[in-house]
Design a protein around this motif. Structure first.
Motif, PDB file in Angstrom:
ATOM      1  N   SER A  74      39.915  42.548  48.215  1.00 26.35           N
ATOM      2  CA  SER A  74      39.048  41.601  48.922  1.00 26.35           C
ATOM      3  C   SER A  74      39.610  41.222  50.286  1.00 26.35           C
ATOM      4  O   SER A  74      38.847  40.888  51.207  1.00 26.35           O
ATOM      5  CB  SER A  74      38.839  40.345  48.069  1.00 26.35           C
ATOM      6  OG  SER A  74      40.078  39.689  47.854  1.00 26.35           O
TER       7      SER A  74
ATOM      8  N   CYS B  44      36.260  42.181  51.931  1.00 25.72           N
ATOM      9  CA  CYS B  44      35.353  41.035  51.834  1.00 25.72           C
ATOM     10  C   CYS B  44      35.308  40.334  53.196  1.00 25.72           C
ATOM     11  O   CYS B  44      36.292  39.725  53.634  1.00 25.72           O
ATOM     12  CB  CYS B  44      35.823  40.063  50.757  1.00 25.72           C
ATOM     13  SG  CYS B  44      34.571  38.850  50.283  1.00 25.72           S
TER      14      CYS B  44
ATOM     15  N   TRP C 227      40.977  42.678  42.479  1.00 23.00           N
ATOM     16  CA  TRP C 227      40.096  42.024  43.440  1.00 23.00           C
ATOM     17  C   TRP C 227      40.910  41.404  44.579  1.00 23.00           C
ATOM     18  O   TRP C 227      40.523  41.473  45.753  1.00 23.00           O
ATOM     19  CB  TRP C 227      39.265  40.967  42.732  1.00 23.00           C
ATOM     20  CG  TRP C 227      38.637  39.960  43.649  1.00 23.00           C
ATOM     21  CD1 TRP C 227      39.045  38.694  43.879  1.00 23.00           C
ATOM     22  CD2 TRP C 227      37.486  40.160  44.474  1.00 23.00           C
ATOM     23  NE1 TRP C 227      38.237  38.071  44.776  1.00 23.00           N
ATOM     24  CE2 TRP C 227      37.254  38.960  45.173  1.00 23.00           C
ATOM     25  CE3 TRP C 227      36.623  41.217  44.701  1.00 23.00           C
ATOM     26  CZ2 TRP C 227      36.212  38.796  46.066  1.00 23.00           C
ATOM     27  CZ3 TRP C 227      35.569  41.056  45.593  1.00 23.00           C
ATOM     28  CH2 TRP C 227      35.370  39.870  46.267  1.00 23.00           C
TER      29      TRP C 227
END
Length: 594
Positions: free
Chosen positions: A99, A103, A95
């Motif tokens: 990210s 993200c 992640w």
């Protein structure tokens, strides 16, 4: 889905984040860094030689034609063992790598925090389809949203999702994790009243689905050594039942390992405990008590589910539920396809027959349809009857539970009233004990004062007895001395008869002197008897003796007088008594008469 497929989903995100040009290729240096991180987080010994041998330089680019996937399968995924590493730490690594690129800042400033986004990322991978690029379909998305709404104690409203899918037709085939986080953070999938409540709900769903927690809650557990009942926070997983001091999970007290031979069963009420059940493990038997009948039923069913998963060799209840939902969707899809394929040939073949044949086929078709409808009605009626029976059964159970709850409330009220009365009695007893302690202190003080006074009286009596003994001794010496004086006086009178005045005059003088001496002696004896009687009077306990100041009358204090000093004192007293006539007191007269 096995462990390899689960790990591969997160690794796919990390790999695609390194593919900046989206060409499907990553430089060898980046793959080395990725491989080293995977070795570390999966707790696998790193072998850099194999990586160099696998990726040999050639003229086609920075990456070998063999590709990264064979190396990943052979040297990383094949060596990963469940239970030897932290799955959450592994997903956190992937992640973090992906990210930073995907993200968006708008997501971070919306409903979801960075921590919530990571947990939703893990849940998305758990529910996503097993094809790449990874997407989540509408039924699984609805399932996840319903779980989050239920954790917030809210009823899920599907109108937001329907509006979003109607506005964007491309999302109907599936939604990527970045689209999912963006729409959820913007409030386009759920009605959320509080961000804190949403974060707590996401955390609960994450613990349940990601960490394979079948059930959790407080139970009373009977100790193995002390045999007392203690409240513990229990967490049920497919392989174990762990209990902690409380729900913060900081202090672990024990663990019940669920084996294939383990059994869970209900127990009758005993020791004032209700809703009892036990887990028979190979090592020992664990007795527990639920708060009510419904909780006991839920816990027994949950433990039975865990034992079934253990017997079937499955490690995750969520994966089983996901496969079950997928099979239901496939079965429904096949039935719809069969129904549509069955209706289409009939519509095509009917015009090909003649009128009589068509009429006969129509009648047979109508009969067939009628029979199908009749069977469907019978099935529905049977289903309704079963639902009715089940509803009645549930209502009976609910009434029983309500009755038990009412009895428990009444018992609780009675117990509360009894405890209140006992507390009042305890307070009264404490007050009475305090009063008795004060009384005891006062009596002890009075007793000590009386003992002190008695000791003083004993000291005074001993001193008086000592003085009396001295006075008696002096009296005896006085009497002896007086007798000697009388004897010497008689002898001197006889010797001086020739040189003295006439006999009559001497006789008169001797008689007068003798009378004076006798009267003086008599008075002194009376005086000493009076003093002796006063000293011999008993002293009763507790009397207070007032000490009067004593004027010293003799030159020697604290010592006995000599004979010469005593005679001089007696003669001085006689001279004073001649000047002042002596009158005895009433007490002396009474003592003389006696």
């Amino acid at each position: 889905m096995d462990l390899k497929s689960e790990l591969l989903k997160s690794i796919w995100y990390a790999f695609t984040s390194l593919d900046v040009e989206q060409s499907g290729k990553v430089s060898k240096s980046q793959l080395k860094v990725l491989s080293h991180n995977l070795y570390t987080v999966l707790n696998i010994p790193h072998d850099p030689v194999e990586l160099e041998e696998h990726f040999k330089d050639n003229n086609n680019g920075p990456v070998s034609n063999q590709g990264y996937m064979p190396y990943l399968n052979k040297y990383i995924l094949a060596k990963a063992t469940e239970g030897t590493f932290s799955k959450e730490a592994f997903d956190d690594l992937c992640w973090t790598m992906t990210s930073k690129k995907n993200c968006k800042p708008s997501v971070q400033q919306g409903l979801c925090s960075q921590k919530d986004c990571f947990k939703l990322f893990c849940l998305f991978n758990l529910l996503s389809e097993d094809r790449y690029p990874l997407v989540i379909i509408q039924p699984e998305l609805e399932y996840l949203l319903k779980k989050i709404s239920s954790a917030m104690s809210l009823e899920w409203d599907g109108t937001l999702l329907e509006e979003l899918l109607s506005q964007n037709a491309a999302l109907q085939d599936g939604m990527s994790v970045w689209e999912f986080l963006e729409h959820l953070s913007a409030g386009q999938l759920l009605h959320v009243e509080s961000k804190e409540a949403f974060s707590l709900a996401v955390d609960d769903v994450f613990m349940e689905m990601y960490h394979n927690i079948i059930k959790k809650g407080y139970l009373l557990k009977k100790g193995h050594v002390r045999r007392n009942w203690q409240e513990r926070w229990f967490v049920l997983k497919p392989s174990s039942l762990i209990y902690y001091v409380n729900e913060d999970l900081k202090e672990k007290k024990g663990e019940v390992l669920l084996e294939e031979s383990s059994v869970v069963e209900n127990l009758p009420d005993k020791e004032g405990r209700r809703c009892l059940f036990c887990v028979n493990a190979p090592v020992r038997t664990y007795e527990m008590s639920a708060s009510n009948m419904k909780q006991r039923v839920d816990w027994v069913q949950a433990i039975q589910t865990a034992l079934r998963l253990r017997a079937e060799g499955k490690s995750s209840l969520q994966q089983e539920l996901k496969l079950s939902r997928r099979k239901q969707r496939e079965t429904l899809q096949r039935s719809q396809n069969n129904q549509s394929s069955h209706n289409e040939p009939i519509a095509v073949e009917v015009p090909q027959h003649s009128a009589p044949e068509q009429q006969g086929e129509t009648e047979s078709l109508e009969q067939h349809i009628e029979s199908i409808i009749q069977k469907q009605r019978e099935v529905e009626a049977k289903h309704k009857e079963e639902e009715k029976q089940e509803r009645e059964k549930q209502q009976a159970i609910q009434r029983d539970l309500e009755r038990q709850l009412k009895e428990a409330k009444e018992a609780n009220e009675k117990m509360t009233a009894t405890l209140t009365e006992m507390e009042k009695e305890v307070q009264q007893h404490k007050k009475r004990i305090h009063e008795l302690e004060l009384t005891q202190d006062k009596l002890e003080e009075a007793l000590n004062a009386q003992i002190h006074a008695r000791l003083e009286e004993d000291g005074i009596r001993q001193e008086l007895e000592r003085q009396l003994a001295e006075e008696q001794k002096k009296l005896i010496e006085l009497l002896l001395h007086q007798s000697q004086l009388e004897t010497s006086a008689v002898g001197s009178q006889e010797d001086s008869s020739t040189t003295t005045p006439p006999i009559s005059q001497q006789t008169e003088e001797g008689t007068e002197r003798e009378l004076v001496n006798q009267s003086t002696t008599t008075q002194m004896l009376k005086h000493w008897k009076i003093q002796l009687n006063r000293l011999m009077k008993p002293i009763t306990p507790g009397d207070k003796v007032e000490h009067l100041p004593v004027k010293p009358t003799c030159p020697r204090q604290g010592q006995a007088l000599t004979s010469t000093e005593f005679i001089a004192k007696v003669q001085t007293g006689i001279t004073q008594e001649k000047g002042n006539s002596y009158s005895p007191s009433p007490q002396e007269e009474e003592e003389q008469g006696s």
